[in-house]
Motif scaffolding. Sequence first.
Motif, PDB file in Angstrom:
ATOM      1  N   ASN A 288       0.821  -1.208   0.000  1.00 16.19           N
ATOM      2  CA  ASN A 288       0.000   0.000   0.000  1.00 16.19           C
ATOM      3  C   ASN A 288       0.856   1.259   0.000  1.00 16.19           C
ATOM      4  OD1 ASN A 288      -2.512  -1.291  -0.022  1.00 16.19           O
ATOM      5  ND2 ASN A 288      -2.498  -1.575   2.185  1.00 16.19           N
ATOM      6  N   LEU A 289       1.988   1.217   0.671  1.00 12.33           N
ATOM      7  CA  LEU A 289       2.874   2.384   0.700  1.00 12.33           C
ATOM      8  C   LEU A 289       3.456   2.673  -0.675  1.00 12.33           C
ATOM      9  CD1 LEU A 289       4.566   4.540   2.301  1.00 12.33           C
ATOM     10  CD2 LEU A 289       6.308   2.741   2.540  1.00 12.33           C
ATOM     11  N   LEU A 290       3.916   1.620  -1.364  1.00 16.91           N
ATOM     12  CA  LEU A 290       4.612   1.792  -2.636  1.00 16.91           C
ATOM     13  C   LEU A 290       3.693   1.677  -3.848  1.00 16.91           C
ATOM     14  CD1 LEU A 290       7.786  -0.356  -1.853  1.00 16.91           C
ATOM     15  CD2 LEU A 290       7.463   2.096  -1.520  1.00 16.91           C
ATOM     16  N   ASP A 291       2.440   1.265  -3.629  1.00 18.02           N
ATOM     17  CA  ASP A 291       1.497   1.030  -4.725  1.00 18.02           C
ATOM     18  C   ASP A 291       2.025  -0.072  -5.647  1.00 18.02           C
ATOM     19  OD1 ASP A 291      -0.917   1.452  -5.982  1.00 18.02           O
ATOM     20  OD2 ASP A 291      -0.140   2.977  -7.332  1.00 18.02           O
ATOM     21  N   TYR A 292       2.474  -1.177  -5.050  1.00 19.88           N
ATOM     22  CA  TYR A 292       3.009  -2.322  -5.781  1.00 19.88           C
ATOM     23  C   TYR A 292       1.971  -3.439  -5.820  1.00 19.88           C
ATOM     24  CZ  TYR A 292       7.930  -0.751  -5.801  1.00 19.88           C
ATOM     25  OH  TYR A 292       9.109  -0.075  -6.027  1.00 19.88           O
ATOM     26  N   ASP A 293       2.045  -4.259  -6.887  1.00 20.34           N
ATOM     27  CA  ASP A 293       1.301  -5.515  -6.915  1.00 20.34           C
ATOM     28  C   ASP A 293       2.016  -6.546  -6.035  1.00 20.34           C
ATOM     29  OD1 ASP A 293      -0.619  -4.593  -8.742  1.00 20.34           O
ATOM     30  OD2 ASP A 293       0.686  -5.047 -10.440  1.00 20.34           O
ATOM     31  N   VAL A 294       1.284  -7.599  -5.638  1.00 15.61           N
ATOM     32  CA  VAL A 294       1.844  -8.649  -4.778  1.00 15.61           C
ATOM     33  C   VAL A 294       1.718  -9.987  -5.491  1.00 15.61           C
ATOM     34  CG1 VAL A 294       1.686  -9.840  -2.562  1.00 15.61           C
ATOM     35  CG2 VAL A 294       1.251  -7.377  -2.682  1.00 15.61           C
ATOM     36  N   TYR A 295       2.841 -10.724  -5.577  1.00 18.79           N
ATOM     37  CA  TYR A 295       2.858 -12.078  -6.126  1.00 18.79           C
ATOM     38  C   TYR A 295       3.129 -13.048  -4.975  1.00 18.79           C
ATOM     39  CZ  TYR A 295       3.091 -10.208 -10.882  1.00 18.79           C
ATOM     40  OH  TYR A 295       2.816  -9.565 -12.067  1.00 18.79           O
ATOM     41  N   ASP A 296       2.095 -13.773  -4.576  1.00 22.00           N
ATOM     42  CA  ASP A 296       2.212 -14.747  -3.485  1.00 22.00           C
ATOM     43  C   ASP A 296       2.621 -16.088  -4.088  1.00 22.00           C
ATOM     44  OD1 ASP A 296       2.095 -16.094  -1.130  1.00 22.00           O
ATOM     45  OD2 ASP A 296      -0.094 -16.156  -1.012  1.00 22.00           O
ATOM     46  N   LEU A 297       3.897 -16.414  -3.992  1.00 26.68           N
ATOM     47  CA  LEU A 297       4.448 -17.607  -4.635  1.00 26.68           C
ATOM     48  C   LEU A 297       4.335 -18.808  -3.707  1.00 26.68           C
ATOM     49  CD1 LEU A 297       5.972 -18.950  -6.975  1.00 26.68           C
ATOM     50  CD2 LEU A 297       8.107 -18.193  -5.920  1.00 26.68           C
ATOM     51  N   GLU A 298       3.585 -19.825  -4.139  1.00 28.78           N
ATOM     52  CA  GLU A 298       3.457 -21.072  -3.393  1.00 28.78           C
ATOM     53  C   GLU A 298       4.451 -22.066  -3.967  1.00 28.78           C
ATOM     54  OE1 GLU A 298       2.975 -23.639  -0.889  1.00 28.78           O
ATOM     55  OE2 GLU A 298       1.588 -21.957  -0.621  1.00 28.78           O
ATOM     56  N   LEU A 299       5.578 -22.255  -3.280  1.00 30.68           N
ATOM     57  CA  LEU A 299       6.653 -23.091  -3.809  1.00 30.68           C
ATOM     58  C   LEU A 299       6.239 -24.542  -3.966  1.00 30.68           C
ATOM     59  CD1 LEU A 299      10.012 -21.940  -2.174  1.00 30.68           C
ATOM     60  CD2 LEU A 299       9.346 -21.813  -4.566  1.00 30.68           C
ATOM     61  N   THR A 300       5.408 -25.027  -3.066  1.00 29.54           N
ATOM     62  CA  THR A 300       5.032 -26.442  -3.135  1.00 29.54           C
ATOM     63  C   THR A 300       4.202 -26.759  -4.373  1.00 29.54           C
ATOM     64  OG1 THR A 300       3.130 -25.962  -1.714  1.00 29.54           O
ATOM     65  CG2 THR A 300       5.136 -26.746  -0.642  1.00 29.54           C
ATOM     66  N   SER A 301       3.676 -25.726  -5.040  1.00 36.05           N
ATOM     67  CA  SER A 301       2.903 -25.945  -6.262  1.00 36.05           C
ATOM     68  C   SER A 301       3.749 -25.808  -7.517  1.00 36.05           C
ATOM     69  CB  SER A 301       1.741 -24.940  -6.329  1.00 36.05           C
ATOM     70  OG  SER A 301       0.850 -25.135  -5.260  1.00 36.05           O
ATOM     71  N   VAL A 302       5.027 -25.494  -7.358  1.00 37.02           N
ATOM     72  CA  VAL A 302       5.917 -25.314  -8.507  1.00 37.02           C
ATOM     73  C   VAL A 302       6.574 -26.643  -8.819  1.00 37.02           C
ATOM     74  CG1 VAL A 302       7.873 -24.044  -9.433  1.00 37.02           C
ATOM     75  CG2 VAL A 302       6.317 -22.923  -7.845  1.00 37.02           C
ATOM     76  N   LYS A 303       6.472 -27.088 -10.058  1.00 34.65           N
ATOM     77  CA  LYS A 303       6.944 -28.422 -10.423  1.00 34.65           C
ATOM     78  C   LYS A 303       8.454 -28.553 -10.335  1.00 34.65           C
ATOM     79  CE  LYS A 303       6.974 -31.728 -14.276  1.00 34.65           C
ATOM     80  NZ  LYS A 303       6.747 -32.877 -13.389  1.00 34.65           N
ATOM     81  N   ASP A 304       9.198 -27.595 -10.898  1.00 36.51           N
ATOM     82  CA  ASP A 304      10.653 -27.702 -10.911  1.00 36.51           C
ATOM     83  C   ASP A 304      11.260 -26.314 -11.089  1.00 36.51           C
ATOM     84  OD1 ASP A 304      10.181 -27.108 -13.613  1.00 36.51           O
ATOM     85  OD2 ASP A 304      10.313 -29.205 -14.220  1.00 36.51           O
ATOM     86  N   ASN A 305      12.588 -26.265 -11.208  1.00 34.33           N
ATOM     87  CA  ASN A 305      13.282 -24.990 -11.338  1.00 34.33           C
ATOM     88  C   ASN A 305      12.911 -24.259 -12.620  1.00 34.33           C
ATOM     89  OD1 ASN A 305      14.588 -25.451  -8.929  1.00 34.33           O
ATOM     90  ND2 ASN A 305      16.413 -26.332  -9.877  1.00 34.33           N
ATOM     91  N   THR A 306      12.654 -25.010 -13.684  1.00 37.84           N
ATOM     92  CA  THR A 306      12.268 -24.383 -14.950  1.00 37.84           C
ATOM     93  C   THR A 306      10.943 -23.656 -14.811  1.00 37.84           C
ATOM     94  OG1 THR A 306      13.433 -26.102 -16.196  1.00 37.84           O
ATOM     95  CG2 THR A 306      11.775 -24.821 -17.382  1.00 37.84           C
ATOM     96  N   GLU A 307       9.992 -24.290 -14.140  1.00 36.19           N
ATOM     97  CA  GLU A 307       8.693 -23.648 -13.936  1.00 36.19           C
ATOM     98  C   GLU A 307       8.816 -22.454 -12.995  1.00 36.19           C
ATOM     99  OE1 GLU A 307       4.692 -25.257 -11.959  1.00 36.19           O
ATOM    100  OE2 GLU A 307       5.115 -26.142 -13.925  1.00 36.19           O
ATOM    101  N   LEU A 308       9.703 -22.540 -12.014  1.00 29.47           N
ATOM    102  CA  LEU A 308       9.951 -21.406 -11.118  1.00 29.47           C
ATOM    103  C   LEU A 308      10.489 -20.217 -11.906  1.00 29.47           C
ATOM    104  CD1 LEU A 308      10.138 -20.272  -8.220  1.00 29.47           C
ATOM    105  CD2 LEU A 308      12.462 -21.191  -8.126  1.00 29.47           C
ATOM    106  N   ARG A 309      11.425 -20.478 -12.816  1.00 31.91           N
ATOM    107  CA  ARG A 309      11.987 -19.407 -13.639  1.00 31.91           C
ATOM    108  C   ARG A 309      10.916 -18.799 -14.547  1.00 31.91           C
ATOM    109  NH1 ARG A 309      16.061 -22.028 -15.192  1.00 31.91           N
ATOM    110  NH2 ARG A 309      15.292 -22.816 -17.187  1.00 31.91           N
ATOM    111  N   LYS A 310      10.041 -19.639 -15.079  1.00 33.44           N
ATOM    112  CA  LYS A 310       8.966 -19.149 -15.942  1.00 33.44           C
ATOM    113  C   LYS A 310       8.039 -18.218 -15.166  1.00 33.44           C
ATOM    114  CE  LYS A 310       4.920 -20.877 -18.474  1.00 33.44           C
ATOM    115  NZ  LYS A 310       3.926 -20.322 -17.531  1.00 33.44           N
ATOM    116  N   LEU A 311       7.677 -18.608 -13.949  1.00 29.69           N
ATOM    117  CA  LEU A 311       6.826 -17.752 -13.128  1.00 29.69           C
ATOM    118  C   LEU A 311       7.510 -16.433 -12.809  1.00 29.69           C
ATOM    119  CD1 LEU A 311       5.396 -20.437 -10.679  1.00 29.69           C
ATOM    120  CD2 LEU A 311       4.059 -19.091 -12.306  1.00 29.69           C
ATOM    121  N   LEU A 312       8.806 -16.484 -12.544  1.00 31.96           N
ATOM    122  CA  LEU A 312       9.552 -15.273 -12.224  1.00 31.96           C
ATOM    123  C   LEU A 312       9.540 -14.300 -13.389  1.00 31.96           C
ATOM    124  CD1 LEU A 312      11.553 -13.565 -10.551  1.00 31.96           C
ATOM    125  CD2 LEU A 312      13.393 -14.923 -11.559  1.00 31.96           C
ATOM    126  N   THR A 313       9.763 -14.810 -14.605  1.00 31.56           N
ATOM    127  CA  THR A 313       9.840 -13.925 -15.761  1.00 31.56           C
ATOM    128  C   THR A 313       8.494 -13.310 -16.110  1.00 31.56           C
ATOM    129  OG1 THR A 313       9.554 -15.846 -17.227  1.00 31.56           O
ATOM    130  CG2 THR A 313      11.810 -15.131 -16.772  1.00 31.56           C
TER     131      THR A 313
END
Length: 489
Positions: A262-287
């Motif tokens: 609220n202070l910075l007027d930023y969006d929030v990405y709540d990352l649930e790691l246990t739902s990420v299949k592997d490192n490749t999918e983690l990188r895809k979500l990040l990008t």
Amino acid sequence: MILPVKSMPETWSAVGSTLVTFIFFWNMIQRYCPPEIRHYLEKCTARLSGFLNPNIQVSIHEYTGNHLRPHEAYSIVNAYLSLNSFNAKRLKAEMAKENDNKLMLSMDEYEETTDVFNGVQVTWTAGKVSTPPRNGGFSHYLEPERRFYKLKFHKCYKKMMTEEYLEHVIRKGREIQARNRQRKLYTNGHSSYWSHIVFEHPAKFATLAMAPEKKEEIVDDLLTFTKSKDYYARIGKAWKRGYLLYGPPGTGKSTMIAAMANLLDYDVYDLELTSVKDNTELRKLLTETTTKSIIVIEDIDCSLDLTGQRKKKEEKPAEEKPEKVEKKSSRKEKEESGSKVTLSGLLNFIDGLWSACAGERLIVFTTNYVDKLDPALTRRGRMDKHIELSYCKYEGFKVLAKNYLELDGHPLFQSIEELILEVEITPADVAENLMPKSAKEGPEQCLQNLICVLKETKNRKCREDKDAENNDDGETIEDAAAVIDTHAM
């Protein structure tokens, strides 16, 4: 010599016959013609079509880089067309910002609208392309459809359209975005892409139960970060900052994240790691995250097998069969969890090459047990600022009393100040006791309720300390008796 005039049915019959013949020969070429010749014919056909068609098309896709990142231009055009597509017949509606009675309209898929710029008419078309499922399956590997806009105008206006009109669209679209922007809360849930809802958490730093000096320090750090783009570029670092929020449950870690957004007027990405299949999918979500956002991993100590200290492998005797069975069982459970994200992949997510893909982002981890985290995860440079959110102090109580009871002072404050120094109680517990449970409960009754809870907590702590002291004395007497018996023998 007068040629006979063909009737209309005969004319249409001749046209149909010609089209069928053309389609037949084109199908034969597609099937049996060598690829080199077919490619050449396709190029010639495209050139002929371009020569005969006087219009130029400009496509603006929702994603760039093979679906790696959202295309900023797409969202800007979407905002622009929300106010310039009223001649379209099919529209889609969304709620406008902070106004439940107003709908924001935009063009629906496969719809077309026109716009006029400097007396020149242009055409906008909305479309989408379905993407095939990954690995040929139909599980959570399905990716969202890729949408796009197409701008069409006459080729004689190419310079004006590409230089002046598109600049006009970008400028107006950004103005509309600024007026209607709704901050969003994203989650990856059980899928490989982000979904979102409108972020409406009301938390502010002014309402956090913390010492004023500590709040001011955090706010200054956040505001300094947002103004440091040139500084980060000069020192050669990605424009991001890591925050580690740690402390017992109920101390306000999630509320702190909402206050940051609220202070910075930023969006929030709540990352649930246990739902990420592997490192490749983690990188895809990040990008796919955008600039001006906070990427959150809550309770990092509970996320996969990433929190333990990295230990050296010890040789185990061959005869320890139960331990081998236990190892196989734990390995099987890990495989069945469906996630193969590694600590290395997470570290690369925080400060590796891919961490600079968007810019101006905060990465926030929360934990109840900071000692369980691997030092490689929490060192400075990854988690730049460590913020301890501990038990409620008197300064925090005064903030909560102002929030819940609208009190700046009361005779009972002194008793609470004396008690709160002697007991450990979380801000969540204090807030629960300050909240009126019925219309009959006034501020004084709520303060009395809190005093009762503080006294009970203090008495319970005294009993526990006394029991622990008695146990220690009993163990000392037993040890002494054992020594006497030994000497007597």
